[in-house]
Scaffold this active site. Structure first.
Site: not given
Length: 477
Positions: A11, A15, A236-237
């Site tokens: 958010a 990277r 989803h991270d």
């Protein structure tokens, strides 16, 4: 070892990492890092998806220069946001950001039709006003949704631009409010609630699926080889971060801490009790069909916004700020860190001071006092959430693993240990990218086995720091 590319879009920053994994070995190298955040546009907030795509291509070129080629690539991002595609693949409009105010009051329109407990029984999700189901209902008030062929969550949108595959990865789909909590697949009645035209939700695939090769234009733009394959990971991270929690056994809680703090436990089955609904806990899909039973906590967002505010006058050295905050000692004011007043971007320190004053406390004065107030409040929120997760799920917890960027913040880690009355193991910092790479490596055959085996590899190859609760403050409310 084969090279696996993790495109990790958080958010507040993104990277591109090159990773490799084999039994007893786990490597990760950052090739490109870039800022991210909501962009004000025409009175709202959007995500600069096209700008992020250019940064992704830049990172992929860096991988090709450093390694010549890669076996696989996978994308993870934050949850709930999406892009709309026309039938020919054109992006319709600019994806809105979840902090955009267009969802104000929209949840109430859904809950007027379906009571909260009934909705919870179907999708298992905590109430958040920006969940995709509410965003799409707001979208239905405009012209774009009716023209869309596909609704693609952000990692799936980038995956489409990489490979041409239209789909939805299961861990991110589970955050939308549109998936059945029992099956992890789309629920047509929930899609109808959101005003979705038939057929715009693409097929769901699970982490570990090999989706296909890269588009010719991507190969030409990056220098990667035609053998590189797009792989679905926990897109989803948080799902990828939980893969890389270096737990020794199942008796752990996790805090995936960055801009947001995702706090919970890993379960085999969802918890859908009335008590769980009242406590606003969510049941999201994890890798290998696990359930991430958690609650969103505001995370480091409030401190990040304070630092940005102070830095407008003069650069703020974060290490010096945290050292000054640590020197203040315990007993300072707290706020409800999840107060909706802290959700929107903008000047934040004044909001913190007003919240303290409204609760009858002495407002913090300078930056060090504000920072200490924010971190004390955040640690207390983490501790309450861990305790609630244990109470509601019956899942034992003997250690808290704090992963992600927040693991660098030693003061936050120590305050969390004190508040929880439990050891806090900090690290790895790049848990999301590591989890992303581990699932790719397993899909490619470089690794095999269970999540527990992947976590054992992380534990044996990562620099971790354990913070024991301090006796004078352990278990403080």
């Amino acid at each position: 070892m084969s090279v696996h590319i993790a495109v990790d879009l958080g958010a507040s920053s993104g990277r591109v990492m090159a990773g490799a994994a084999a039994p007893g070995r786990l490597e990760l190298t950052e090739l490109h890092r870039f800022p991210n955040g909501p962009v004000p546009l025409a009175g709202g907030l959007v995500t600069d998806a096209v700008g992020l795509w250019q940064q992704v291509l830049h990172g992929l070129r860096a991988v090709a220069r450093a390694h010549g080629d890669a076996a696989t690539v996978a994308v993870d991002t934050w949850a709930v946001d999406y892009g709309l595609l026309a039938a020919d693949g054109t992006l319709l409009g600019t994806p809105r950001h979840y902090r955009d105010p267009r969802t104000d009051g929209v949840a109430e329109r859904v809950l007027a039709r379906v009571p909260g407990p009934d909705l919870y029984a179907r999708n298992g999700l905590q109430h958040l006003p920006f969940t995709t189901i509410y965003q799409l209902l707001a979208e239905a008030d405009g012209p774009l949704l009716a023209a869309a062929s596909d609704v693609l969550l952000l990692p799936d949108l980038f995956g489409f631009w990489l490979s041409g595959v239209r789909g939805a990865e299961a861990t991110n789909a589970s955050t939308t409010g549109l998936a059945d909590v029992a099956t992890g697949r789309w629920a047509l009645d929930l899609a109808e609630l959101a005003g979705l035209p038939a057929g715009v939700l693409p097929p769901v695939h699970d982490p570990g699926a090999v989706l296909g090769g890269l588009r010719p234009d991507v190969l030409a733009a990056t220098g990667l080889g035609a053998s590189t394959r797009l792989v679905a990971v926990g897109s989803h991270d948080t799902a990828s971060a939980v893969v890389a929690v270096p737990a020794e056994d199942e008796a752990f809680a996790y805090v995936a801490c960055g801009t947001w703090g995702l706090v919970g436990v890993e379960l085999e089955r969802p918890v859908l009790s009335a008590e769980s609904f009242a406590a606003n806990f969510t049941n999201e899909r994890g890798v290998d069909g696990r359930i991430r039973y958690l609650r969103n906590v505001m995370g480091l967002w409030v401190l990040q916004q304070c630092v940005a505010e102070w830095s407008a006058d003069a650069p703020v050295d974060l290490a010096d700020l945290l050292a000054a905050a640590a020197a203040l000692g315990p007993g300072g004011p707290r706020v409800d860190i999840d107060d909706p007043r802290f959700l929107a971007p903008g000047p934040m320190a004044g909001r913190v001071r007003r919240a303290v004053a409204e609760s009858g406390g002495r407002p913090p004065a300078g930056p060090a006092e504000v920072a200490r107030c924010v971190l004390d409040s955040l640690a207390d929120a983490f501790a309450r959430t861990v305790a609630d997760a244990v109470r509601l799920s019956g899942h034992p917890v003997r250690v808290v693993h704090l992963v992600g960027g927040g693991a660098r913040n030693r003061l936050l880690c120590q305050l969390t240990a004190n508040a929880c009355g439990l050891p806090v193991v900090a690290g790895p910092v790049e848990a999301t990218a590591l989890g992303n790479v581990l699932v790719q490596a397993r899909a490619a055959g470089d690794l095999s086995g269970s999540l527990e085996g992947l976590r054992d590899l992380v534990r044996r190859t990562s620099d971790l720091t354990t913070h024991q609760p301090e006796p004078t403050t352990a278990g403080a409310p």
